[in-house]
Design an enzyme around this catalytic site. Structure first.
Site, PDB file in Angstrom:
ATOM      1  N   VAL A   8       0.707  -1.172  -0.091  1.00 22.40           N
ATOM      2  CA  VAL A   8       0.003  -0.176   0.046  1.00 22.40           C
ATOM      3  C   VAL A   8       0.916   1.317   0.028  1.00 22.40           C
ATOM      4  CG1 VAL A   8      -1.892  -1.056   0.969  1.00 22.40           C
ATOM      5  CG2 VAL A   8      -0.145   0.019   2.518  1.00 22.40           C
ATOM      6  N   SER A   9       0.513   2.257  -0.579  1.00 24.53           N
ATOM      7  CA  SER A   9       1.154   3.391  -0.772  1.00 24.53           C
ATOM      8  C   SER A   9       1.283   4.292   0.289  1.00 24.53           C
ATOM      9  CB  SER A   9       0.632   4.409  -2.056  1.00 24.53           C
ATOM     10  OG  SER A   9       0.529   3.374  -3.110  1.00 24.53           O
ATOM     11  N   THR A  10       0.381   4.518   1.191  1.00 24.61           N
ATOM     12  CA  THR A  10       0.470   5.473   2.555  1.00 24.61           C
ATOM     13  C   THR A  10       0.164   4.546   3.829  1.00 24.61           C
ATOM     14  OG1 THR A  10      -1.858   5.613   2.510  1.00 24.61           O
ATOM     15  CG2 THR A  10      -0.666   7.364   0.984  1.00 24.61           C
ATOM     16  N   GLN A  13      -3.367   3.535   4.619  1.00 24.90           N
ATOM     17  CA  GLN A  13      -3.961   2.427   4.055  1.00 24.90           C
ATOM     18  C   GLN A  13      -3.629   1.045   4.648  1.00 24.90           C
ATOM     19  OE1 GLN A  13      -2.289   3.080   0.085  1.00 24.90           O
ATOM     20  NE2 GLN A  13      -4.045   3.814  -0.535  1.00 24.90           N
TER      21      GLN A  13
END
Length: 189
Positions: A8-10, A13
């Site tokens: 996941v990017s952040t 998330q």
């Protein structure tokens, strides 16, 4: 062996959905990265997953974009895995390179990525040619302005130039100044 990879990017998330899907697909071990963009290729979890897979294994992802955000990077990762004779499976896209259909789809994606690179290169060359036609100079600005170079050439022709001092004045290396002078004098001749 099935090796899972989730990303996941952040940090806000959650990996839960991906982890559940990978466990449901029968992954023996799962590696993950949280808060890491797909644009960054050096990811600790992905690196561990790529080191773990062996010939005959399958790297399983929830979606192909978990491996790489750009098609070019994705094709690169898949190419490395295929050279190690590791299969790739994407649960959401129903792609499995262990099947003829999955291999076909991967090759189709690779061809599209190559086509995209060619188009970008062609557009770049066309843009540069159009800019040159309009009289735009491409590249770094000259280290010595054109008008000042003319006076330096005259001084060099009359023998009244100290290369070291002139280079220092223009904040360039003496070899750079000599190169400019030789080019300009050769062009005039």
């Amino acid at each position: 062996m099935k090796v899972g990879y989730a990303r996941v990017s952040t940090d806000e998330q959650h990996l839960d959905l991906q982890l559940q899907a990978l466990e449901g697909a029968g992954c023996d071990v799962v590696f993950s990265d949280q808060g890491v963009s797909g644009a960054i290729f050096e990811r600790p979890g992905l690196t561990r997953a790529l080191r773990r897979v062996r010939r005959g294994d399958t790297l399983v992802v929830w979606k192909l974009d978990r491996l790489g955000r750009s098609l070019g990077k994705l094709v690169q990762v898949v190419g490395v895995l295929r050279s190690k004779q590791v299969e790739i499976a994407s649960l959401s896209e129903a792609i499995d390179t262990a099947t003829p259909g999955g291999t076909f789809l991967f090759h189709l994606m690779a061809a599209l990525a190559e086509f995209e690179r060619s188009l970008i290169s062609e557009r770049t060359r066309a843009g540069l040619a159009a800019a040159r036609k309009r009289g735009r100079r491409i590249g770094r600005p000259p280290s010595i302005p054109e008008g000042e170079l003319a006076s330096l050439i005259e001084m060099a022709g009359s023998g009244f130039i100290d290369i070291e001092k002139a280079a220092d004045q223009y904040k360039v290396h003496p070899r750079t100044l000599k190169r400019h002078l030789v080019r300009a004098i050769t062009a005039r001749a």
